[in-house]
Motif scaffolding. Sequence first.
Motif, PDB file in Angstrom:
ATOM      1  N   ASP A  86       0.850  -1.191   0.000  1.00 47.69           N
ATOM      2  CA  ASP A  86       0.000   0.000   0.000  1.00 47.69           C
ATOM      3  C   ASP A  86       0.883   1.237   0.000  1.00 47.69           C
ATOM      4  O   ASP A  86       1.383   1.669   1.036  1.00 47.69           O
ATOM      5  N   PRO A  87       1.087   1.823  -1.188  1.00 53.61           N
ATOM      6  CA  PRO A  87       1.998   2.971  -1.290  1.00 53.61           C
ATOM      7  C   PRO A  87       1.525   4.181  -0.480  1.00 53.61           C
ATOM      8  O   PRO A  87       2.310   5.083  -0.189  1.00 53.61           O
ATOM      9  N   LYS A  88       0.278   4.189  -0.109  1.00 55.86           N
ATOM     10  CA  LYS A  88      -0.234   5.337   0.651  1.00 55.86           C
ATOM     11  C   LYS A  88      -0.010   5.200   2.155  1.00 55.86           C
ATOM     12  O   LYS A  88      -0.314   6.118   2.908  1.00 55.86           O
ATOM     13  N   SER A  89       0.469   4.053   2.580  1.00 54.48           N
ATOM     14  CA  SER A  89       0.673   3.853   4.011  1.00 54.48           C
ATOM     15  C   SER A  89       2.002   4.468   4.443  1.00 54.48           C
ATOM     16  O   SER A  89       3.047   4.206   3.853  1.00 54.48           O
ATOM     17  N   ASP A  90       1.963   5.290   5.477  1.00 53.58           N
ATOM     18  CA  ASP A  90       3.138   6.005   5.993  1.00 53.58           C
ATOM     19  C   ASP A  90       3.796   5.149   7.083  1.00 53.58           C
ATOM     20  O   ASP A  90       3.161   4.829   8.085  1.00 53.58           O
TER      21      ASP A  90
END
Length: 154
Positions: A86-90
């Motif tokens: 998930d590229p949006k997970s920080d």
Amino acid sequence: MAFWLIKSEPGVFSIDDLARAPGRRTQWEGVRNYQARNNLRAMRKGDRCLFYHSNASPSGVAGVAAVLREAYPDPHQFDSKSKYHDPKSDPRDPRWSLVDVKFLRRFPALVSLETIKADPKLAKMVLVNNSRLSVQPVTDSEFRRVLALAGEKD
DNA sequence: GCCAACGTTGGC
DNA sequence: GCCAACGTTGGC
């Protein structure tokens, strides 16, 4: 102790796979739904989980697992090669969690979805009313009823 | 393989 | 903030 129901497609990971896994344990990876994630985060060590086979013929509860380790960040969300990436997970505030579960037992016979739907005592199960939620709470009486239908004692 | 139910995304 | 479009889940 609280009770839950966790789903897996047996063609991907079945209760027999769990029973054969090293240490009879696994990371419950890949949950990418917020409601299911929140349920994972509410699990406590020792809670019992009905292990449900979805997309199967027939579908149903195949056995019982226990929570071995409480929620921690799912490492697959940061792995660009993983299908759970998930590229949006920080990384400083991970979006997705998982728990570790261990095998407790396999039922002698599956408690099928058809059986569950036909049982008046299970009419309020989340499984019956929100069939898509992959990690869901189960009440104490529902848990015991499913065990009874499986021909097991507590 | 079909499709209903549901969750998420993104344009406005 | 609404909602149409889209993707996914999972029963059948």
